[in-house]
Design an enzyme around this catalytic site. Structure first.
Site, PDB file in Angstrom:
ATOM      1  N   ASP A  33      -2.716   1.047  -6.451  1.00 35.66           N
ATOM      2  CA  ASP A  33      -1.301   1.100  -6.086  1.00 35.66           C
ATOM      3  C   ASP A  33      -0.389   0.663  -7.227  1.00 35.66           C
ATOM      4  OD1 ASP A  33      -1.113   1.527  -2.859  1.00 35.66           O
ATOM      5  OD2 ASP A  33      -2.952   0.524  -3.456  1.00 35.66           O
ATOM      6  N   HIS A  50      -3.748   6.000   6.137  1.00 38.65           N
ATOM      7  CA  HIS A  50      -2.940   6.674   5.112  1.00 38.65           C
ATOM      8  C   HIS A  50      -1.458   6.732   5.468  1.00 38.65           C
ATOM      9  CE1 HIS A  50      -6.522   7.654   2.901  1.00 38.65           C
ATOM     10  NE2 HIS A  50      -7.034   8.274   3.939  1.00 38.65           N
ATOM     11  N   ASP A  77       0.866  -1.182   0.000  1.00 41.78           N
ATOM     12  CA  ASP A  77       0.000   0.000   0.000  1.00 41.78           C
ATOM     13  C   ASP A  77       0.902   1.231   0.000  1.00 41.78           C
ATOM     14  OD1 ASP A  77      -3.137   0.736   0.642  1.00 41.78           O
ATOM     15  OD2 ASP A  77      -1.741   2.264   1.373  1.00 41.78           O
ATOM     16  N   GLU A 104       2.232   5.184  -0.555  1.00 42.29           N
ATOM     17  CA  GLU A 104       1.764   6.557  -0.432  1.00 42.29           C
ATOM     18  C   GLU A 104       2.441   7.359  -1.528  1.00 42.29           C
ATOM     19  OE1 GLU A 104      -0.711   7.381   1.501  1.00 42.29           O
ATOM     20  OE2 GLU A 104      -0.715   5.350   2.317  1.00 42.29           O
ATOM     21  N   ALA A 105       1.749   8.387  -2.033  1.00 37.22           N
ATOM     22  CA  ALA A 105       2.267   9.139  -3.174  1.00 37.22           C
ATOM     23  C   ALA A 105       1.942  10.616  -3.035  1.00 37.22           C
ATOM     24  CB  ALA A 105       1.680   8.586  -4.475  1.00 37.22           C
TER      25      ALA A 105
END
Length: 296
Positions: free
Chosen positions: A166, A247, A50, A52-53
């Site tokens: 993702d 998150h 998972d 994060e971006a």
């Protein structure tokens, strides 16, 4: 516990509803639901991811040139797989986590920092995506997943994510902006855990004897417009609430891992269910990894 009891608790229906009370009594009295036995599992290992971006407030979902800033993975293997390939007990073998330094827009937006909890310093002091992929490749070699020379798969493993985004979106975009081919060990179909949980729920409803079709058939199915978030998946499965910070890539990954372990325990076959196109393109993509200024 009956699946209906778990479901009603997950939706947190109020005690004032006479229909809810009637359903709970019916579910608690129903001892016909048993945990399925182990099923034949075609895959030996699972990589739960998972990311994060980078993001900005108000950008259309999926359209922004996101750069990956956190790459967290939990590696799972069966601990009870027999000679027939049957198994139902997964365990976490190891974890990999690295922050990633963005290069197109190196400065994180306030919206991104508040959403993910990732600080500017955490990404400034870390390697780029290409370097992180080299480190992760070493992780996979160490665990016997890919060949040290060719990178080809040595065992049947499956990527698992909460939704298709993702890998389908973030990894494909990042490889373009990093001017690199998508690694062969990421390519291929993946397992969307949301779809898996939804399929488990649907199969449970089909197996369950309905003593009162008028009430139960209307109250029990998941509402079609209800988003099946990580937290709601945990609730529907009767698991403890989300652990950690939503998150946060590593916390999301660990909670998705809990879901995968539980669904495997409940007798679902764990296998890819979502195709990935490594050559997917967006309108903002120019030549040689360039983001067109006309878009952002």
């Amino acid at each position: 516990m009956s699946c209906l009891v778990e479901y009603l608790g997950a939706l947190q229906l109020g005690p004032t509803s006479s229909q809810t009370q009637e359903l709970l009594v019916s579910a608690q009295a129903d001892n016909s639901i048993v945990m399925p036995s182990a099923v034949k599992q075609p895959y030996d290992a699972f990589l739960v991811l998972d990311v994060e971006a980078t993001c900005i407030e108000g950008s259309p979902r999926g359209e922004y040139p996101n750069e990956i800033i956190e790459w967290p993975v939990c590696l799972l293997r069966w601990r009870d797989k027999n000679d027939n390939g049957e198994a139902k007990s997964l365990e976490v073998v190891d974890e990999f986590r690295s922050f990633v330094r963005p290069t197109w827009r190196p400065e994180l937006s306030d919206f991104c920092k508040n959403l993910t909890g990732i600080t500017q310093q955490q990404v400034d002091d870390t390697p780029t995506f290409a370097k992180v992929m080299e480190s992760f490749r070493d992780f996979m070699i160490r665990h016997g997943l890919i060949d040290v020379e060719t990178g080809k798969r040595l065992t049947r493993f499956c990527w698992c994510c909460d939704g298709p985004y993702d890998i389908r979106d973030f990894v494909v975009k990042q490889c373009f902006m990093s001017k690199m081919q998508m690694p062969t060990w990421v390519q291929g179909d993946m397992m969307d855990v949301r779809v898996l949980v939804s399929d488990w729920h649907a199969s449970t409803m089909q197996r369950r004897p309905r003593r009162n079709k008028k009430n139960i058939s209307r109250a029990f199915p998941l509402p079609k417009r209800m988003p099946l978030t990580i937290s709601r998946q945990l609730q529907v499965l009767g698991l403890p609430p989300f652990e950690g910070r939503p998150h946060s890539g590593i916390d999301d990954t660990r909670n998705i891992t809990r879901i995968v372990i539980e669904v495997g325990r409940r007798g679902m076959k764990l296998q890819p269910n979502t195709p990935i196109n490594p050559n997917r393109r967006w309108p903002w993509m120019g030549k040689l990894g360039r983001v067109l200024d006309d878009y952002y």
